[in-house]
Write a protein that holds these residues in place. Structure first.
Motif, short mmCIF file in Angstrom:
data_model
loop_
_atom_site.label_atom_id
_atom_site.label_comp_id
_atom_site.label_asym_id
_atom_site.label_seq_id
_atom_site.Cartn_x
_atom_site.Cartn_y
_atom_site.Cartn_z
N ALA A 193 -58.61 37.07 20.21
CA ALA A 193 -59.12 35.96 19.40
C ALA A 193 -58.39 35.87 18.07
O ALA A 193 -58.10 34.77 17.58
N GLU A 194 -58.07 37.01 17.49
CA GLU A 194 -57.36 36.99 16.21
C GLU A 194 -55.96 36.38 16.36
O GLU A 194 -55.48 35.69 15.47
N SER A 195 -55.32 36.62 17.50
CA SER A 195 -53.99 36.04 17.71
C SER A 195 -54.06 34.55 18.00
O SER A 195 -53.12 33.81 17.71
N ILE A 196 -55.16 34.09 18.56
CA ILE A 196 -55.31 32.67 18.89
C ILE A 196 -55.73 31.85 17.68
O ILE A 196 -55.24 30.74 17.46
N ASP A 207 -64.76 25.00 31.04
CA ASP A 207 -63.31 25.09 31.04
C ASP A 207 -62.88 25.68 32.37
O ASP A 207 -63.63 26.43 33.01
N LYS A 208 -61.64 25.38 32.78
CA LYS A 208 -61.14 25.90 34.05
C LYS A 208 -61.17 27.41 34.03
O LYS A 208 -60.74 28.04 33.07
N TYR A 209 -61.69 28.00 35.09
CA TYR A 209 -61.82 29.46 35.15
C TYR A 209 -60.45 30.14 35.07
O TYR A 209 -59.51 29.74 35.75
N PHE A 255 -64.38 29.00 18.35
CA PHE A 255 -63.78 27.80 18.94
C PHE A 255 -63.21 26.93 17.84
O PHE A 255 -63.63 27.00 16.68
N GLU A 256 -62.22 26.12 18.22
CA GLU A 256 -61.67 25.18 17.25
C GLU A 256 -62.59 23.97 17.14
O GLU A 256 -63.42 23.70 18.01
N ASP A 257 -62.44 23.22 16.05
CA ASP A 257 -63.32 22.09 15.78
C ASP A 257 -63.33 21.09 16.92
O ASP A 257 -64.36 20.47 17.22
N ALA A 258 -62.19 20.93 17.59
CA ALA A 258 -62.09 19.93 18.65
C ALA A 258 -63.04 20.21 19.80
O ALA A 258 -63.46 19.29 20.51
N VAL A 259 -63.42 21.47 20.00
CA VAL A 259 -64.36 21.82 21.07
C VAL A 259 -65.72 21.19 20.78
O VAL A 259 -66.33 20.55 21.65
N GLN A 292 -58.45 22.55 24.59
CA GLN A 292 -59.03 22.97 23.31
C GLN A 292 -59.32 24.48 23.36
O GLN A 292 -59.74 25.02 24.37
N LYS A 293 -59.11 25.16 22.25
CA LYS A 293 -59.17 26.62 22.24
C LYS A 293 -60.58 27.13 21.95
O LYS A 293 -61.26 26.63 21.06
N TRP A 294 -60.96 28.15 22.69
CA TRP A 294 -62.22 28.86 22.46
C TRP A 294 -62.09 30.26 23.03
O TRP A 294 -61.22 30.53 23.84
N TYR A 295 -62.95 31.15 22.61
CA TYR A 295 -62.95 32.50 23.16
C TYR A 295 -64.33 33.11 22.98
O TYR A 295 -65.01 32.87 21.97
N GLU A 296 -64.74 33.88 23.97
CA GLU A 296 -66.01 34.61 23.92
C GLU A 296 -65.70 36.07 23.62
O GLU A 296 -64.88 36.68 24.31
N ILE A 297 -66.33 36.63 22.61
CA ILE A 297 -65.98 37.96 22.15
C ILE A 297 -67.05 38.97 22.56
O ILE A 297 -68.15 39.00 22.02
#
Length: 605
Positions: free
Chosen positions: A239-242, A131-133, A111-115, A225-230
């Motif tokens: 995730a690498e592209s984000i 976050d919105k589904y 996740f980015e720091d803003a999260v 705000q950006k996040w991803y579950e891997i």
């Protein structure tokens, strides 16, 4: 305040990447998940970080000891990580939960720091970050009240796709107050674990607590705000592209996907060229009503699908071929052509890229609009001894259009010259000239040297179905191509679409009226932007020229990184000149792009 990280799991879905290391040791853009997360937590000056380890725990502990983390770290071991789920890992840290306010993390997140800032800076004492589904998400969802109370946790067994508009996905980052943990969560955790065992999830305890009248749990909604579950290698790839720290690399990774942007729900793609106003809702409902049958039944073979295409376009079955998108048909057709072949440049690269460069002859219009006429083509190729000529009409990316009466003169000329003529009319339906198709039995019969390509995906707005057709009076080549492609090259959804398409012709025509009007408006708005020259188009995209001081690559990067808008820059197609191609989407989406361009480039007085 402290942090607790659950890092005991095996991460089996990541396969070889977690063969010898725990999941949080997987690298995204060269940095492990745990390294990134610990440094983000470390920046908030917490009292300590508690990490529950299990699978390959010794390696994880050794690795963390090499990181420059100033916050004290405490490790708790889950010795039965392979027999339990995360409820047991959190239970092992329940005494620590009772000792301080806690930020709770699962270790497979990026996740980015803003999260994290959103959670820490919120005054509420107990929060679930949500976050919105979106369709790519997996795991626990919740329903929220208007004042952000969690009305219900939705486990997988209770998940209803008919209600996804009301769902929020838990980000798996929480804030628990010391009091909440001590008086509510830990007692319920003990009771739940005693009743149902160790192979459960800690979110189930929260689900039970939300059933109380005063649960004390609120939700914090993310707002972009950006996040991803891997969980698997595809998650890792996305995730690498984000999260690539290099903006140029991020642009390259996203462009290199060539679609699939539904995995990036906030991204607006102005590269891919489809019909934004078709299919209509009724047609989609009809497709949806037959979903179970189409998913579980085999499609028909090539003969039946050619019959469907023949019915829709009013030609004989022997004169038409259906493809898995026009791209499949282009690849096959180009393999049957021989001798020197003429191309217009710039154009849709799938054609020239499928042909021997030494046998190619290029016509490049000598004007800034890259416009040309049928007479220009006849004049240029008249003495070039070409055996084949490829013309995309309207052309891509210029939007240049040759009217039907002139196109028919070109067809006659090619016949006299014994030149096979391929007309790609994938974008012709969007032009202001009506009834302009060359897929007509009389035209095909009179001109066996003519091949007409059409992408159903683009014209009819169904790129996910991958449909295209090729029609010709040359029945021999059509028959050979039918043997060249796979017998089941079209899936059942594509076949059913062709079966019902005729019923919706009036709706399709109405959609074309809408997109023509929106294209005109879009071009007018683009013309108001500083440094932008609009080139008239008859397609569902617009090519524009930028002033020399505007770099197309830098503008693309800025729009993607800052606004999540993806555009097509054409420097490689136009010998380094400053051109863009912008798809015409619906008016709402187009206004988003117009607003961003005006913010970056300014508006003409």
């Amino acid at each position: 305040m402290q942090a607790i990280i659950l890092a005991a799991g095996m991460g089996k879905r990541l396969k070889e990447l977690t063969k010898d290391n725990t999941k949080c040791m997987v690298k995204v853009n060269g940095v492990t998940l745990i390294d990134r997360m610990l440094h983000q937590i470390d920046a908030h000056d917490l009292s300590r970080i508690v990490i529950v380890v299990g699978y390959e725990g010794g390696k994880l502990i050794d690795y963390i000891s090499t990181l420059d983390i100033k916050t004290p770290i405490v490790f708790i071991e889950n010795p039965i990580y392979d027999k339990t789920n995360n409820i047991y890992s959190l239970a092992l840290a329940k005494e620590q939960l009772r000792e301080d306010d806690t930020l709770l993390f699962e270790s497979d997140l990026i996740f980015e720091d803003a999260v994290l800032d959103e959670l820490v800076n919120d005054p509420s004492e107990t929060l679930a970050l949500v976050d919105k589904y979106e369709s790519w998400m997996d795991g626990t969802c919740v329903k929220l009240s208007e004042d952000d109370e969690i009305e219900a946790f939705i486990p997988g067994k209770k998940f209803k796709f008919s209600e996804i508009k009301d769902y929020y996905k838990t980000v798996n980052i929480y804030k628990f107050s010391k009091e909440f943990s001590d008086t509510c969560y830990v007692p319920f955790l003990d009771a739940y674990q005693s009743a149902l065992g160790l192979n459960e999830y800690y979110e189930q305890v929260l689900r039970v607590i939300t059933m109380l009248d005063t649960s004390g749990i609120k939700a914090k909604r993310l707002t972009g705000q950006k996040w991803y579950e891997i969980d698997d290698i595809q998650d890792l790839d996305i995730a690498e592209s984000i999260f690539s720290p290099d903006e140029d690399e991020r642009v390259k990774l996203l462009q290199g996907r060539y679609g699939g942007y539904w995995r990036y729900p906030k991204l607006l793609d102005f590269c891919y060229l489809v019909n934004p106003y078709f299919p209509n809702q009724k047609m989609k409902d009809e497709l949806r009503a037959s979903f179970d049958t189409l998913l579980t039944e085999y499609p028909s073979g090539m003969r039946v699908n050619s019959l469907l295409a023949a019915k829709n376009f009013g030609v004989h079955q022997e004169n038409i071929l259906v493809g898995n998108g026009a791209a499949e048909l282009i690849k096959s057709l180009m393999s049957f052509l021989d001798g020197r072949t003429g191309f217009v440049r710039p154009t849709f690269d799938e054609y020239p890229n499928r042909y021997d460069r030494e046998e190619s002859v290029d016509f490049i219009p000598d004007n800034r609009d890259y416009s040309y006429t049928a007479d220009d083509l006849m004049t240029f190729f008249g003495d070039k001894d070409v055996h084949n000529l490829i013309v995309v009409n309207p052309d891509n990316p210029s939007g240049n259009y040759i009217p039907v009466k002139d196109l028919l003169r070109l067809v006659d000329w090619a016949g006299e010259k014994k030149i096979r003529l391929v007309i790609d009319e994938s974008f012709a339906d969007f032009s202001d000239e009506l009834n302009n198709t060359l897929i007509r039995q009389d035209v095909l019969d009179a001109n066996p040297h003519l091949f007409v390509m059409k992408s159903i995906s683009k014209s009819y707005g169904v790129p996910g179905l991958r449909l295209g057709v090729l029609a010709s009076g040359d029945e021999e080549i059509i028959a050979r191509m039918k043997k060249d492609v796979a017998i089941w090259n079209i899936n059942s959804f594509g076949e059913f679409y062709m079966q019902i398409e005729e019923k919706y012709k009036k709706d399709y025509e109405a959609a074309l009226v809408k997109i023509r009007a929106e294209r005109a408006r879009f071009q007018d708005e683009l013309a108001k932007i500083n440094g932008v020259r609009v080139i008239p188009s008859q397609a569902n995209y617009v090519m524009v020229e930028l002033e020399e001081y505007i770099s197309p690559k830098e503008l693309l990067k800025k729009l993607l990184i800052k606004y999540e808008l993806l555009i097509k820059e054409l420097t490689t197609k136009t010998n380094g000149r400053n051109y863009l191609r912008l798809a015409v989407r619906n008016n709402v989406d187009n206004d988003v792009l117009i607003k961003a361009l005006k913010e970056e480039l300014g508006e003409r007085d």
